[in-house]
Enzyme design. Structure first.
Site, PDB file in Angstrom:
ATOM      1  N   PRO A   2      38.807  38.810  40.498  1.00 39.89           N
ATOM      2  CA  PRO A   2      40.246  38.729  40.468  1.00 39.89           C
ATOM      3  C   PRO A   2      40.863  38.658  41.850  1.00 39.89           C
ATOM      4  CG  PRO A   2      39.450  40.841  39.667  1.00 39.89           C
ATOM      5  CD  PRO A   2      38.355  40.178  40.407  1.00 39.89           C
ATOM      6  N   GLU A   3      41.754  37.726  41.964  1.00 39.78           N
ATOM      7  CA  GLU A   3      42.614  37.641  43.128  1.00 39.78           C
ATOM      8  C   GLU A   3      44.006  38.018  42.641  1.00 39.78           C
ATOM      9  OE1 GLU A   3      41.931  33.970  45.314  1.00 39.78           O
ATOM     10  OE2 GLU A   3      39.989  33.744  44.381  1.00 39.78           O
ATOM     11  N   LYS A  57      45.166  43.004  45.894  1.00 41.62           N
ATOM     12  CA  LYS A  57      44.279  42.920  44.730  1.00 41.62           C
ATOM     13  C   LYS A  57      44.081  44.281  44.081  1.00 41.62           C
ATOM     14  CE  LYS A  57      41.779  39.192  47.072  1.00 41.62           C
ATOM     15  NZ  LYS A  57      40.533  38.848  47.807  1.00 41.62           N
TER      16      LYS A  57
END
Length: 285
Positions: A2-3, A57
């Site tokens: 995930p960004e 993040k």
DNA sequence: AGCGGGACCTGTGGGC
DNA sequence: TGCCCACAGGTCCCGC
């Protein structure tokens, strides 16, 4: 995984499940999944989730002490639960009786305001991710948090330009969370493609105008990805188990060897800062 | 200062 | 079918 857009999507999808819910218990299944600076998970007991937000993040769940708890036991009262999903982390609500999987790293036993119970799972295949029960003081002691750069959706071209000091490759600068928070390998490649800037250009070589174009591309791509619930390449799913759709829009990431949609040149693959990088040698300058 | 390489982990997909 | 290698959305640490 995930960004920024994926983490934003997780925050938005998990909050309706956990809002105002209280921690009954917490079980750590893998010691390394708890950050070394974290308070013990046991300090969560009785705390209520009062907010959910994102910083770079990082997922940040705000905690509130129930009115019934006396101030006298204030020795170590946590203020937030922070989670970094790294590559394969997942946070999701599960039924109270659901058995955990082989990649579950932490289980939180939760109670809703209506008195019903459920579980909050932190799963992480590669076990790079970490959770942290924190106070403001602990967060401040955490170098990564303290040095985290500004939110890309909240800065202007002048502020962005001022952060691009030194002479390293612009892609390496974008991946440096101290420069700007939340951008990872996918969105770095996509933004540089959209801005038509070569990833190995040195930051010092970028004109103010180019920096402005790059920031605009970053903001446009992040916003469009958030509106599509992020990108799912392999592992990523939001808190409801749904995949994102932005991967269908990729112009550069993962398209090495294919034709550039803008000029027809074959997209080239290289390595910058140890990360796979795709760019168009035809129209990125 | 900045880069490359390795470490941390596990799983998957391609080539043979 | 099976084995081995390369590689994966992130970050840290070391040495040059």
């Amino acid at each position: 995984m995930p960004e920024l857009p994926e983490v934003e999507t997780v925050v938005r999808t998990i909050y309706p499940h956990i809002r105002d819910c209280v921690f009954n218990d917490a079980q750590l299944l893998r010691a390394s999944s708890l950050h070394p600076l974290s308070l013990p998970l046991s300090t969560l007991k009785g705390m209520r989730i009062s907010s959910a937000s994102r910083r770079g993040k990082l997922i940040v769940l705000g905690l509130a002490r129930p009115d019934t708890q006396r101030k006298s036991q204030s020795a170590k009262i946590p203020q937030m639960l922070v989670a970094h999903l790294r590559m394969t982390g997942r946070l999701f609500a599960a039924e109270a009786n659901l058995l955990h999987g082989s990649h579950t790293r932490c289980i939180f036993a939760m109670r809703r305001p209506d008195g019903s119970d459920f579980q909050l799972f932190f799963d992480d295949t590669r076990a790079f991710g970490q959770i942290m029960v924190a106070t403001d003081e602990i967060l401040h002691a955490w170098k990564f948090w303290r040095e985290l750069g500004p939110e890309p959706l909240e800065i202007d071209a002048t502020q962005f330009s001022e952060r691009l000091k030194g002479s390293r490759a612009i892609k390496a600068a974008l991946l440096d969370q101290r420069v700007i928070a939340g951008i990872g390998n996918i969105y770095a490649d996509e933004a540089l493609f959209q801005a038509a800037i070569l990833p190995d250009r040195s930051t010092g070589s970028l004109s103010f105008s180019e920096r402005g174009v790059l920031l605009a591309a970053i903001q446009d791509i992040l916003k469009r990805s958030i509106s599509q619930c992020g990108s799912s390449i392999r592992d990523y799913l939001d808190a409801d188990g749904n995949a994102g759709a932005f991967q269908n829009t990729f112009m550069a990431y993962g398209r090495g060897g294919q034709q550039c949609a803008r000029c027809g040149t074959i997209l080239q693959k290289s390595r910058i800062g140890g990360r796979a990088t795709v760019f168009c040698p035809g129209c990125q300058k």
